[in-house]
Design a protein around this motif. Structure first.
Motif, PDB file in Angstrom:
ATOM      1  N   ARG A  54     -18.138 -19.551  23.010  1.00 13.94           N
ATOM      2  CA  ARG A  54     -17.798 -18.229  23.545  1.00 13.94           C
ATOM      3  C   ARG A  54     -16.708 -17.545  22.736  1.00 13.94           C
TER       4      ARG A  54
ATOM      5  N   PRO B 279     -27.750 -17.121  25.200  1.00 11.19           N
ATOM      6  CA  PRO B 279     -27.258 -15.872  25.784  1.00 11.19           C
ATOM      7  C   PRO B 279     -28.082 -14.682  25.295  1.00 11.19           C
TER       8      PRO B 279
ATOM      9  N   VAL C 261     -27.002 -19.404  31.201  1.00 12.91           N
ATOM     10  CA  VAL C 261     -27.568 -20.104  30.048  1.00 12.91           C
ATOM     11  C   VAL C 261     -27.632 -21.587  30.387  1.00 12.91           C
TER      12      VAL C 261
ATOM     13  N   THR D 176     -22.704 -15.871  32.740  1.00 13.92           N
ATOM     14  CA  THR D 176     -22.159 -14.615  32.221  1.00 13.92           C
ATOM     15  C   THR D 176     -20.978 -14.180  33.078  1.00 13.92           C
TER      16      THR D 176
END
Ligand SMILES: [Zn+2]
Length: 506
Positions: free
Chosen positions: A73, A283, A290, A302
């Motif tokens: 991320r 994603p 995910v 998310t």
């Protein structure tokens, strides 16, 4: 006599398969060294999490290789990282100023101490890289049994690759991978040792893991693979008895995890979709959960709010197939989602951690080969095949034997030990200071001579949590400042399983 260390790895070898008829050579080593009877791996018990633990001497929360695949991320946009991809690993390491792993590796520590490391492995490109991902920049030897393109240092091993001849292609699933194991054994015995005498060598056989996954844990093909790697180990043992032992080589034999057998296929996607989530394997637009493919359940949301994580966790815990579930900690034991454990309990708390990690529900069923350990699963293969990644004691229990001038002989240690203890023990034997990021301990109990006091008995720990009909338990052992996972279970682990690991120290 300058000591050196040689680790022979048997990927996915369950210690209960190390029998005199199947593995006579490995059994022979037991008489000459110390067998660690309560040796366990880390969580998740996946190869490309455990390899980093071998070389950093710490758990996933320390080195950050949190799963065979994870969502990064910190990248823009967030990207899936599959650590089987060696080129990607090297690219990430370059882009992050050397922070692919967030703990110092054996390669770096030995380089700083003016010592050498050689890696020879027949696993995937990425798994091989995970044993020394900086091999190229450090100028250390890295050889694959299958892939010439990842050899390091690129110019330094050209002659060696030429002498070995063309590398065998990766084996077809369901066919034992034999040739590469023989080639790597020859590479070590005929070339790497006589020419380079590495201070540490990691020689890792990709079998029996591959065969267990595609043929079954106790299948004939898997037994053929086990017999083959044992025979190759026999060549190493002959050399060690004739020459290596007297040259100061401390010989370790180890595995990275065990296996249990799949029995009932389920769908994580279907479960979360029914709960209102839009799921995907990566994603993207319109995806709010995910789901990372693999036998370790990993979900990145998310919206990582407590409410959203609790909603997805509840959907999982409502099924019959969900095993232990972990989310970020509300406190030291409980996760933010009601009924879940804190990730930190299994040493899996890292900025890369999924919002939810879970195990498929495992049990004590006996499979078609008479081996204990069954599990629900989510992949497109037939049932009855080997899997690992979770917290069943048969996934966690791993092989570890150490022999050589530094070690006691014909001894069995019942103290808990684990994968992260190997590198600190090797560095201790070499007289090299361990990096501050290593959390494993030196296995003093196995040494012939030690000034270390014996210390207290290991402490057994049992944790429990749950919510509305879902209950889970986790067992650990603590010893000499280290924590060992001995089993995680939906409901209560049956004593006949738990007792093997815990009773001796309860
Ligand atoms: Zn493995």
């Amino acid at each position: 006599m300058t000591p050196s260390c040689l680790l022979i790895g048997f990927d996915g070898l369950r210690p209960d398969l190390v029998t005199p008829d199947l593995m006579p050579h490995l059994c022979g080593l037991k008489a000459e060294g110390v067998t660690f009877a309560n040796h366990v791996t880390v969580y998740p018990s996946e190869t490309r999490v455990v390899f980093p633990s071998f070389v950093t001497g710490t758990t996933a929360d320390g080195h950050g290789m949190i799963g065979n695949r994870y969502l990064d991320r910190s990248a823009t946009p967030p990207r899936m990282v599959d650590s089987a991809d060696a080129a990607l690993l090297e690219r990430i390491d370059a882009e992050t100023n050397g922070r692919l792993m967030t703990a110092q590796t054996l390669g770096e520590t030995l380089k700083d101490a003016g010592k050498s490391l050689a890696v020879l492995a027949s696993n995937s490109r990425g798994a091989t890289r995970c044993l020394n991902h900086k091999a190229r920049s450090l100028g250390q030897v890295c050889l694959s049994g299958h892939f010439e393109d990842i050899a390091a240092p690129a110019d330094g091993v050209a002659g060696l690759l030429e002498a070995l001849g063309p590398l065998p292609p990766a084996a077809e699933p369901g066919t034992p991978d034999l040739e590469a194991q023989t080639l790597l054994t020859t590479a070590f015995l005929d070339h790497v040792w006589p020419q380079r005498r590495p201070d540490v060598t990691l020689l890792w056989y990709s079998e029996p893991d591959l065969s267990a996954h595609f043929s079954g844990v106790g299948a004939q093909e898997t037994k053929r693979a086990i017999a083959h790697v044992d025979a190759e180990f026999g060549r190493i043992l002959d050399w060690w008895r004739a020459e290596g032992r007297d040259a100061g080589v401390q010989l370790f034999a180890a595995s990275d995890h065990g296996h249990i057998s799949s029995h009932t296929r389920v769908s994580v996607h279907d479960t979360l979709k029914a709960a209102g989530f839009r799921t995907g394997a990566a994603p993207g637009a319109g995806i709010d959960a995910v789901i990372v493919p693999g036998h370790v359940g990993a979900i990145y949301q998310t919206d990582p709010s407590e409410a959203a994580i609790a909603k997805a966790s509840a959907a999982l815990m409502d099924t019959e197939w969900c095993g232990p579930v972990f989310t970020r900690g509300r406190n030291d034991v409980d996760g933010v989602a009601p009924g879940t454990f804190a990730r930190s309990l299994v040493m899996a708390e890292h900025e890369r951690s999924p919002d939810i990690c879970f195990c498929f529900r495992a049990d004590d069923r006996v499979d078609a080969y008479g081996l204990q350990g069954g599990t629900y699963y989510d992949n497109d293969r037939r049932p009855g095949l080997g899997l690992h990644g979770g917290l069943h004691p048969k996934e966690l229990h791993s092989l570890a034997i150490a022999a050589g001038s530094a070690f006691r002989t014909d001894a069995v240690s019942h103290l808990p030990s684990g994968v992260p203890d190997i590198a600190p023990t090797m560095l201790y034997l070499l007289g090299v200071t361990r990096p501050a990021s290593a959390t494993g301990r030196v296995l003093h109990e196995a040494l012939r001579v030690t000034n270390e006091p014996e210390g207290d008995q290991p402490q057994a720990e049992r944790f429990e949590t749950g919510s509305s009909g879902f209950r889970q338990t986790l067992r650990r052992l603590r010893h000499a400042g280290s924590t060992y996972l001995t089993g995680g279970w939906r409901d209560e682990m049956p004593d006949r399983i738990a007792s093997e690991k815990v009773a001796a120290h309860a």
